[in-house]
Write a protein that holds these residues in place. Sequence first.
Motif, PDB file in Angstrom:
ATOM      1  N   ASP A 230      31.680  34.801  34.591  1.00  0.00           N
ATOM      2  CA  ASP A 230      31.742  33.391  35.360  1.00  0.00           C
ATOM      3  C   ASP A 230      32.393  33.961  36.586  1.00  0.00           C
ATOM      4  O   ASP A 230      32.146  32.543  37.601  1.00  0.00           O
ATOM      5  N   GLN A 231      33.700  34.322  36.214  1.00  0.00           N
ATOM      6  CA  GLN A 231      33.995  34.721  37.726  1.00  0.00           C
ATOM      7  C   GLN A 231      33.863  35.285  39.032  1.00  0.00           C
ATOM      8  O   GLN A 231      33.974  34.167  40.032  1.00  0.00           O
ATOM      9  N   LEU A 232      32.579  35.578  38.534  1.00  0.00           N
ATOM     10  CA  LEU A 232      31.279  36.321  39.874  1.00  0.00           C
ATOM     11  C   LEU A 232      31.312  35.721  40.334  1.00  0.00           C
ATOM     12  O   LEU A 232      30.716  35.179  41.402  1.00  0.00           O
ATOM     13  N   SER A 233      30.239  34.231  39.538  1.00  0.00           N
ATOM     14  CA  SER A 233      29.391  33.657  39.776  1.00  0.00           C
ATOM     15  C   SER A 233      30.758  32.391  41.019  1.00  0.00           C
ATOM     16  O   SER A 233      29.531  31.744  41.873  1.00  0.00           O
ATOM     17  N   ASP A 234      31.480  32.319  39.877  1.00  0.00           N
ATOM     18  CA  ASP A 234      31.992  31.113  40.123  1.00  0.00           C
ATOM     19  C   ASP A 234      33.057  31.178  41.880  1.00  0.00           C
ATOM     20  O   ASP A 234      33.046  29.817  42.324  1.00  0.00           O
ATOM     21  N   ALA A 235      33.979  32.120  41.412  1.00  0.00           N
ATOM     22  CA  ALA A 235      34.470  32.767  41.896  1.00  0.00           C
ATOM     23  C   ALA A 235      34.676  33.744  43.439  1.00  0.00           C
ATOM     24  O   ALA A 235      34.727  34.151  44.485  1.00  0.00           O
ATOM     25  N   GLY A 236      33.230  34.785  42.639  1.00  0.00           N
ATOM     26  CA  GLY A 236      33.165  35.876  43.675  1.00  0.00           C
ATOM     27  C   GLY A 236      33.520  36.840  43.135  1.00  0.00           C
ATOM     28  O   GLY A 236      33.233  37.922  43.755  1.00  0.00           O
ATOM     29  N   TYR A 237      34.862  37.284  42.588  1.00  0.00           N
ATOM     30  CA  TYR A 237      35.463  38.054  42.387  1.00  0.00           C
ATOM     31  C   TYR A 237      36.573  37.950  40.669  1.00  0.00           C
ATOM     32  O   TYR A 237      36.609  36.552  39.895  1.00  0.00           O
ATOM     33  N   PHE A 238      36.122  38.916  40.214  1.00  0.00           N
ATOM     34  CA  PHE A 238      37.398  39.111  39.442  1.00  0.00           C
ATOM     35  C   PHE A 238      38.332  40.253  38.979  1.00  0.00           C
ATOM     36  O   PHE A 238      37.619  41.446  39.335  1.00  0.00           O
ATOM     37  N   ILE A 239      38.888  40.385  38.382  1.00  0.00           N
ATOM     38  CA  ILE A 239      40.114  41.101  38.148  1.00  0.00           C
ATOM     39  C   ILE A 239      40.305  41.093  36.482  1.00  0.00           C
ATOM     40  O   ILE A 239      40.719  40.571  35.820  1.00  0.00           O
ATOM     41  N   TRP A 240      40.346  42.803  36.234  1.00  0.00           N
ATOM     42  CA  TRP A 240      40.584  43.751  34.931  1.00  0.00           C
ATOM     43  C   TRP A 240      41.005  44.063  34.706  1.00  0.00           C
ATOM     44  O   TRP A 240      41.149  45.498  35.183  1.00  0.00           O
ATOM     45  N   ASP A 241      42.855  43.368  34.083  1.00  0.00           N
ATOM     46  CA  ASP A 241      43.686  44.556  33.740  1.00  0.00           C
ATOM     47  C   ASP A 241      43.219  45.654  33.037  1.00  0.00           C
ATOM     48  O   ASP A 241      42.697  45.220  31.677  1.00  0.00           O
ATOM     49  N   ASP A 242      44.041  47.140  33.114  1.00  0.00           N
ATOM     50  CA  ASP A 242      43.650  48.495  32.465  1.00  0.00           C
ATOM     51  C   ASP A 242      42.403  47.785  31.787  1.00  0.00           C
ATOM     52  O   ASP A 242      42.544  48.704  30.015  1.00  0.00           O
ATOM     53  N   PHE A 243      41.500  47.884  32.814  1.00  0.00           N
ATOM     54  CA  PHE A 243      40.206  48.729  32.352  1.00  0.00           C
ATOM     55  C   PHE A 243      40.101  49.641  32.397  1.00  0.00           C
ATOM     56  O   PHE A 243      38.771  50.199  30.749  1.00  0.00           O
TER      57      PHE A 243
END
Length: 206
Positions: free
Chosen positions: A12-25
Amino acid sequence: MNSSEKLSLAIDQLSDAGYFIWDDFIPNEDVKELVSIADEASNTGDFKKAGIGKQALFQLDKSIRGDYIQWLDRNNENAVVLKLLDEIERLKTRLNETCYLGLRDFETHFAIYPENTFYKRHVDRFQQNAHRVISFVLYLNRNWQEGDGGELAIYLDGKTEVIQPLAGRLLLFRSELEHEVLMSYKKRYSITGWMLDKDMSLTFLP
Protein backbone atom coordinates in the motif's frame (compact mmCIF):
# COMPACT_ATOMS: atom_id res chain seq x y z
CA MET A 1 2.29 -6.99 13.19
CA ASN A 2 3.31 -10.21 11.43
CA SER A 3 5.25 -10.42 8.15
CA SER A 4 2.12 -10.91 6.05
CA GLU A 5 0.58 -7.75 7.51
CA LYS A 6 3.86 -5.88 7.02
CA LEU A 7 3.92 -6.96 3.38
CA SER A 8 0.37 -5.74 2.81
CA LEU A 9 1.27 -2.40 4.36
CA ALA A 10 4.46 -2.24 2.25
CA ILE A 11 2.44 -2.76 -0.93
CA ASP A 12 0.00 0.00 0.00
CA GLN A 13 2.70 2.49 0.97
CA LEU A 14 4.92 1.79 -2.04
CA SER A 15 1.91 2.57 -4.20
CA ASP A 16 0.71 5.60 -2.24
CA ALA A 17 3.84 7.19 -0.75
CA GLY A 18 6.58 5.62 -2.88
CA TYR A 19 8.50 4.13 0.05
CA PHE A 20 8.09 1.83 3.05
CA ILE A 21 10.08 1.36 6.27
CA TRP A 22 10.18 -2.22 7.62
CA ASP A 23 11.74 -2.25 11.10
CA ASP A 24 13.34 -5.43 12.51
CA PHE A 25 13.47 -7.06 9.08
CA ILE A 26 16.34 -9.19 10.40
CA PRO A 27 17.25 -10.04 14.02
CA ASN A 28 20.07 -8.36 15.94
CA GLU A 29 22.29 -11.45 15.82
CA ASP A 30 22.16 -11.40 12.00
CA VAL A 31 23.02 -7.69 11.99
CA LYS A 32 26.06 -8.41 14.16
CA GLU A 33 27.18 -11.26 11.89
CA LEU A 34 26.75 -9.21 8.72
CA VAL A 35 28.80 -6.34 10.16
CA SER A 36 31.52 -8.83 11.09
CA ILE A 37 31.51 -10.23 7.54
CA ALA A 38 31.70 -6.74 6.06
CA ASP A 39 34.57 -5.72 8.34
CA GLU A 40 36.54 -8.86 7.50
CA ALA A 41 36.06 -8.36 3.76
CA SER A 42 36.97 -4.69 4.05
CA ASN A 43 40.13 -5.49 5.99
CA THR A 44 41.24 -8.00 3.34
CA GLY A 45 40.72 -5.54 0.48
CA ASP A 46 37.56 -7.08 -1.00
CA PHE A 47 35.66 -3.77 -0.94
CA LYS A 48 36.07 -1.42 -3.90
CA LYS A 49 35.45 2.31 -4.23
CA ALA A 50 31.94 2.83 -5.54
CA GLY A 51 31.37 4.84 -8.69
CA ILE A 52 28.47 6.45 -10.50
CA GLY A 53 26.87 5.43 -13.79
CA LYS A 54 27.21 2.19 -15.72
CA GLN A 55 29.19 0.96 -18.71
CA ALA A 56 30.88 3.79 -20.65
CA LEU A 57 29.41 6.38 -18.24
CA PHE A 58 30.97 4.79 -15.12
CA GLN A 59 33.25 7.11 -13.15
CA LEU A 60 34.72 7.54 -9.68
CA ASP A 61 33.97 10.88 -8.06
CA LYS A 62 34.40 11.23 -4.30
CA SER A 63 32.74 14.67 -4.44
CA ILE A 64 29.49 12.85 -5.32
CA ARG A 65 29.80 9.45 -3.64
CA GLY A 66 32.08 8.26 -0.85
CA ASP A 67 31.18 4.65 -0.11
CA TYR A 68 32.98 1.36 -0.67
CA ILE A 69 31.10 -1.73 -1.82
CA GLN A 70 31.29 -5.50 -2.16
CA TRP A 71 28.76 -7.28 -4.37
CA LEU A 72 26.85 -10.19 -2.86
CA ASP A 73 25.54 -13.29 -4.59
CA ARG A 74 24.98 -16.98 -3.95
CA ASN A 75 28.67 -17.78 -4.40
CA ASN A 76 29.04 -16.42 -0.88
CA GLU A 77 29.29 -19.35 1.52
CA ASN A 78 28.16 -17.57 4.69
CA ALA A 79 24.84 -18.94 5.97
CA VAL A 80 23.59 -15.53 7.19
CA VAL A 81 24.25 -13.93 3.79
CA LEU A 82 22.48 -16.79 2.00
CA LYS A 83 19.54 -16.55 4.41
CA LEU A 84 19.24 -12.83 3.70
CA LEU A 85 19.34 -13.41 -0.07
CA ASP A 86 16.53 -15.95 0.38
CA GLU A 87 14.49 -13.38 2.34
CA ILE A 88 14.96 -10.76 -0.37
CA GLU A 89 14.00 -13.30 -3.04
CA ARG A 90 10.80 -14.14 -1.15
CA LEU A 91 10.01 -10.46 -0.73
CA LYS A 92 10.59 -9.83 -4.44
CA THR A 93 8.32 -12.72 -5.36
CA ARG A 94 5.49 -11.55 -3.09
CA LEU A 95 5.74 -7.96 -4.33
CA ASN A 96 5.65 -9.25 -7.87
CA GLU A 97 2.62 -11.44 -7.25
CA THR A 98 0.61 -8.63 -5.67
CA CYS A 99 1.83 -5.52 -7.50
CA TYR A 100 2.45 -6.99 -10.98
CA LEU A 101 5.77 -5.17 -11.26
CA GLY A 102 7.39 -7.63 -13.67
CA LEU A 103 10.27 -8.26 -11.24
CA ARG A 104 12.63 -11.00 -12.40
CA ASP A 105 15.82 -10.64 -10.40
CA PHE A 106 17.70 -8.50 -7.88
CA GLU A 107 21.27 -7.29 -7.35
CA THR A 108 22.77 -6.28 -4.03
CA HIS A 109 25.99 -5.30 -2.27
CA PHE A 110 27.46 -4.35 1.08
CA ALA A 111 28.11 -0.61 1.39
CA ILE A 112 30.42 1.02 3.91
CA TYR A 113 30.58 4.80 4.25
CA PRO A 114 33.71 5.91 6.12
CA GLU A 115 33.46 8.92 8.44
CA ASN A 116 32.59 12.21 6.72
CA THR A 117 31.32 10.68 3.49
CA PHE A 118 27.98 10.90 1.68
CA TYR A 119 26.19 10.24 -1.62
CA LYS A 120 24.69 13.30 -3.26
CA ARG A 121 21.14 13.52 -4.60
CA HIS A 122 20.51 11.01 -7.40
CA VAL A 123 18.13 8.37 -8.76
CA ASP A 124 18.87 4.64 -9.01
CA ARG A 125 17.13 4.05 -12.32
CA PHE A 126 19.70 4.76 -15.04
CA GLN A 127 18.38 6.42 -18.19
CA GLN A 128 20.50 4.17 -20.38
CA ASN A 129 19.66 1.02 -18.43
CA ALA A 130 16.26 1.48 -16.80
CA HIS A 131 15.69 -1.94 -15.25
CA ARG A 132 15.77 -1.03 -11.56
CA VAL A 133 12.18 -0.91 -10.26
CA ILE A 134 12.36 -1.15 -6.45
CA SER A 135 15.40 -0.06 -4.43
CA PHE A 136 16.09 -1.45 -0.96
CA VAL A 137 18.50 -0.62 1.85
CA LEU A 138 19.02 -2.84 4.89
CA TYR A 139 20.76 -0.87 7.65
CA LEU A 140 23.36 -2.50 9.89
CA ASN A 141 24.25 0.38 12.23
CA ARG A 142 24.07 -0.86 15.80
CA ASN A 143 23.68 1.80 18.49
CA TRP A 144 23.04 4.55 15.94
CA GLN A 145 22.27 7.86 17.65
CA GLU A 146 21.01 11.26 16.56
CA GLY A 147 24.03 13.19 15.30
CA ASP A 148 25.80 10.13 13.84
CA GLY A 149 24.47 11.13 10.41
CA GLY A 150 24.15 8.82 7.42
CA GLU A 151 20.39 9.26 7.13
CA LEU A 152 18.73 8.76 3.75
CA ALA A 153 16.69 11.67 2.42
CA ILE A 154 13.93 10.92 -0.10
CA TYR A 155 12.51 13.82 -2.12
CA LEU A 156 8.77 13.56 -2.73
CA ASP A 157 6.71 16.24 -4.51
CA GLY A 158 8.15 19.21 -2.67
CA LYS A 159 8.72 17.49 0.67
CA THR A 160 11.63 15.57 2.11
CA GLU A 161 11.45 12.39 4.20
CA VAL A 162 14.58 11.62 6.26
CA ILE A 163 15.08 7.96 7.22
CA GLN A 164 17.31 7.05 10.16
CA PRO A 165 19.75 4.16 9.38
CA LEU A 166 18.77 1.96 12.33
CA ALA A 167 20.10 -1.60 12.59
CA GLY A 168 17.75 -4.21 11.14
CA ARG A 169 15.60 -1.61 9.33
CA LEU A 170 14.74 -2.28 5.69
CA LEU A 171 13.81 0.66 3.48
CA LEU A 172 11.98 -0.02 0.22
CA PHE A 173 11.35 2.74 -2.33
CA ARG A 174 10.63 3.23 -6.01
CA SER A 175 13.91 3.44 -7.92
CA GLU A 176 12.93 6.56 -9.86
CA LEU A 177 12.67 8.65 -6.68
CA GLU A 178 15.42 11.18 -6.01
CA HIS A 179 17.30 10.52 -2.79
CA GLU A 180 20.66 11.01 -1.10
CA VAL A 181 22.76 9.68 1.75
CA LEU A 182 23.44 12.55 4.11
CA MET A 183 26.86 13.15 5.65
CA SER A 184 27.86 10.23 7.87
CA TYR A 185 29.87 11.29 10.89
CA LYS A 186 30.74 7.72 11.87
CA LYS A 187 31.30 4.53 9.88
CA ARG A 188 27.98 3.55 8.26
CA TYR A 189 27.03 0.00 7.21
CA SER A 190 24.25 -1.18 4.93
CA ILE A 191 23.24 -3.73 2.33
CA THR A 192 21.87 -1.94 -0.70
CA GLY A 193 20.14 -3.42 -3.74
CA TRP A 194 17.61 -3.20 -6.51
CA MET A 195 14.78 -5.41 -7.74
CA LEU A 196 14.96 -5.62 -11.53
CA ASP A 197 12.54 -6.19 -14.38
CA LYS A 198 15.18 -8.26 -16.26
CA ASP A 199 17.53 -11.05 -15.25
CA MET A 200 20.59 -9.50 -13.64
CA SER A 201 22.88 -11.00 -16.31
CA LEU A 202 21.00 -8.95 -18.91
CA THR A 203 20.90 -5.57 -17.15
CA PHE A 204 24.27 -4.52 -18.51
CA LEU A 205 22.87 -4.55 -22.04
CA PRO A 206 21.83 -1.20 -23.58
